[in-house]
Design a protein around this motif. Sequence first.
Motif, PDB file in Angstrom:
ATOM      1  N   ASP A 126      -4.381   7.786  16.362  1.00 27.87           N
ATOM      2  CA  ASP A 126      -3.802   7.317  15.059  1.00 27.87           C
ATOM      3  C   ASP A 126      -4.638   7.959  14.091  1.00 27.87           C
ATOM      4  O   ASP A 126      -6.245   7.400  14.564  1.00 27.87           O
ATOM      5  CB  ASP A 126      -3.788   5.887  15.570  1.00 27.87           C
ATOM      6  N   LEU A 127      -4.466   8.210  12.913  1.00 29.07           N
ATOM      7  CA  LEU A 127      -5.181   8.416  12.280  1.00 29.07           C
ATOM      8  C   LEU A 127      -4.362   8.042  10.213  1.00 29.07           C
ATOM      9  O   LEU A 127      -3.345   8.510  10.453  1.00 29.07           O
ATOM     10  CB  LEU A 127      -5.787   9.683  11.900  1.00 29.07           C
ATOM     11  N   MET A 130       1.216  -1.252  -0.235  1.00 33.89           N
ATOM     12  CA  MET A 130       0.394  -0.122  -0.434  1.00 33.89           C
ATOM     13  C   MET A 130       0.749   1.180   0.149  1.00 33.89           C
ATOM     14  O   MET A 130       1.759   1.423   0.492  1.00 33.89           O
ATOM     15  CB  MET A 130      -0.359  -0.340   1.140  1.00 33.89           C
ATOM     16  N   SER A 131       0.398   2.406  -0.759  1.00 36.99           N
ATOM     17  CA  SER A 131       1.539   3.909  -0.449  1.00 36.99           C
ATOM     18  C   SER A 131       0.929   4.681   0.651  1.00 36.99           C
ATOM     19  O   SER A 131       0.099   3.601   1.544  1.00 36.99           O
ATOM     20  CB  SER A 131       0.291   4.349  -1.528  1.00 36.99           C
ATOM     21  N   SER A 132       2.323   4.591   1.332  1.00 38.78           N
ATOM     22  CA  SER A 132       2.532   5.751   2.166  1.00 38.78           C
ATOM     23  C   SER A 132       0.962   6.281   2.332  1.00 38.78           C
ATOM     24  O   SER A 132       0.733   7.350   1.498  1.00 38.78           O
ATOM     25  CB  SER A 132       3.567   6.441   2.336  1.00 38.78           C
ATOM     26  N   PRO A 133       0.447   6.794   3.447  1.00 36.31           N
ATOM     27  CA  PRO A 133      -0.893   7.619   3.582  1.00 36.31           C
ATOM     28  C   PRO A 133      -0.641   8.899   3.174  1.00 36.31           C
ATOM     29  O   PRO A 133       0.538   9.487   3.346  1.00 36.31           O
ATOM     30  CB  PRO A 133      -1.200   7.629   4.659  1.00 36.31           C
ATOM     31  N   VAL A 134      -1.570   9.734   3.083  1.00 32.18           N
ATOM     32  CA  VAL A 134      -1.672  11.471   2.702  1.00 32.18           C
ATOM     33  C   VAL A 134      -1.127  11.763   3.835  1.00 32.18           C
ATOM     34  O   VAL A 134      -0.301  12.909   5.018  1.00 32.18           O
ATOM     35  CB  VAL A 134      -2.892  11.519   1.726  1.00 32.18           C
ATOM     36  N   LEU A 135      -2.297  11.567   5.034  1.00 33.61           N
ATOM     37  CA  LEU A 135      -2.573  11.732   6.251  1.00 33.61           C
ATOM     38  C   LEU A 135      -1.677  10.572   6.881  1.00 33.61           C
ATOM     39  O   LEU A 135      -2.340   9.113   6.985  1.00 33.61           O
ATOM     40  CB  LEU A 135      -3.700  12.203   6.876  1.00 33.61           C
ATOM     41  N   ASP A 136      -0.979  10.532   7.980  1.00 33.82           N
ATOM     42  CA  ASP A 136       0.076   9.825   8.618  1.00 33.82           C
ATOM     43  C   ASP A 136       0.176  10.217  10.107  1.00 33.82           C
ATOM     44  O   ASP A 136       0.637  10.979  10.600  1.00 33.82           O
ATOM     45  CB  ASP A 136       1.051   8.906   8.252  1.00 33.82           C
ATOM     46  N   VAL A 137      -1.403  10.101  11.237  1.00 33.07           N
ATOM     47  CA  VAL A 137      -1.321  10.315  12.358  1.00 33.07           C
ATOM     48  C   VAL A 137      -1.133   9.684  13.474  1.00 33.07           C
ATOM     49  O   VAL A 137      -1.130   8.620  13.453  1.00 33.07           O
ATOM     50  CB  VAL A 137      -2.498  11.489  13.048  1.00 33.07           C
TER      51      VAL A 137
END
Lengths: 227, 251
Positions: free
Chosen positions: B26-27, B1-8
């Motif tokens: 976590d989001l 999977m690609s790296s998330p646009v938002l990674d909290v």
Amino acid sequence: MGAGHGHRLFFHGHGPIHRAPAHVKVLALLGFMLVVVATPRQAYGVFAVEALVLLAVIVVSRVPLRYLLPRMVIELPFAVFAVLMPFISHGPRTDVLGVSVSEPGLVAGIALLVKGSIGVLAALTLASTTEPQDLLRGLQRLRMPELVVQIMGFMIRYLDVVTAELGRMMTALRSRGCDPRSPRHWPVLARSLGALFIRSYERGERVHLAMLSRGYDGKLPQLEKTS
Amino acid sequence: MSSPVLDVRDLAFAYPDGHQALFGVDLHVHRGERVALLGPNGAGKTTLVLHLNGILTAGRGSVSVSGLQVAKEHLQEIRRRVGIVFQDPDDQLFLGTVRQDVAFGPANLGLKGAALEQRVMEALDRVGMADFADRPPHHLSYGQRRRVAVATVLAMEPEVLVLDEPSSNLDPASRRELAEILRGLDVTVLMVTHDLPYALELCPRSVVLSEGGVVADRPTFDVLTDEALMAAHRLELPWGFDPRRIDSLPR
């Protein structure tokens, strides 16, 4: 919504005065006012010439006097003071319509009234022929400090917002049986003005947040006139 | 999977007065998703949003946007990538004309002249407000101002669009028009809202934040039909609205 129709002083038109560059108009107003203020008190002939020049400009601008005159009420407090002057001043007395008044007071009162009226009318002429945005650009061109121009811009932008907010607060007060005009309710009025100040202050903070979120770094980018 | 646009990750934050607003959130939001962020008043939604573009700085944990850590060194780039549309358009539109307001963001990024002009008109076009470019914002209706506020952020070509209560104070027609605009945009969206039917209509996925923590992260339909979860976190559907009786959702 409360967004009233913008700038109550501007009179829509396309006359030569409307089209003249704002910075020229500002300089002309400034020069004219210096001359008016410097005119000796009893040089009534010179006042007449100044008034005629101003009236000529108004005629050329095609802003009806009916539009300008009611807006001159802003002068009222000064006018009241000017009318009082002959009665409260000292010095030799003279009779006007059978009433004894102070002569220097009379001269000073008339001069104040005449200079004030010419000044207010001249300023109104500038305001009614120049959009606030153009006025700001004019001041920018005259090298007014950037920060001052920015603050004036924000003031024009948020004047309506804050006025509408005040209007809603007053409506809410009246709906609960309070008459903001009556002195008995002035303490309440003062507290709501305090609340309005806090709200405006907080809005300022929110605007700043929104600006930071779009990459604001302390100075407004030069937004050239693109229309 | 690609790296998330938002990674909290494990984000915790306490305000200077000691009030702890977030406890390990976590989001992850991936490219092209539209996610609703739900939760009662005081759940910490706004606090979370202000972390996404670095207005607030994480007490613990981390936030990154397309792999770039939210930190002082690259705030400018983070703020380009994350576009926040605030709730009150009067807070967002502060200049003399719509055009100047939309130009503000891209001009801060260094755009000038024709490129700037083009960017502004494209953004206004996408929200259907191109004809209003030279109007002062306070002469527009509330719905139009909300759309211009969206354009001010689109003009920065963000990777994720964050909307705070996009449907608040809109009349039903403006609310629908905004939904159509949002659905037509080709950007990742995170939408903070109390308007649950709006969330169902626009966002396939919902994250529920309550008392500073994520308590659910599921398809919106599942969240809205989970009565126990809804009741536990003060979420309520409008009277008469039943997600089960909607047979097809717009995509």
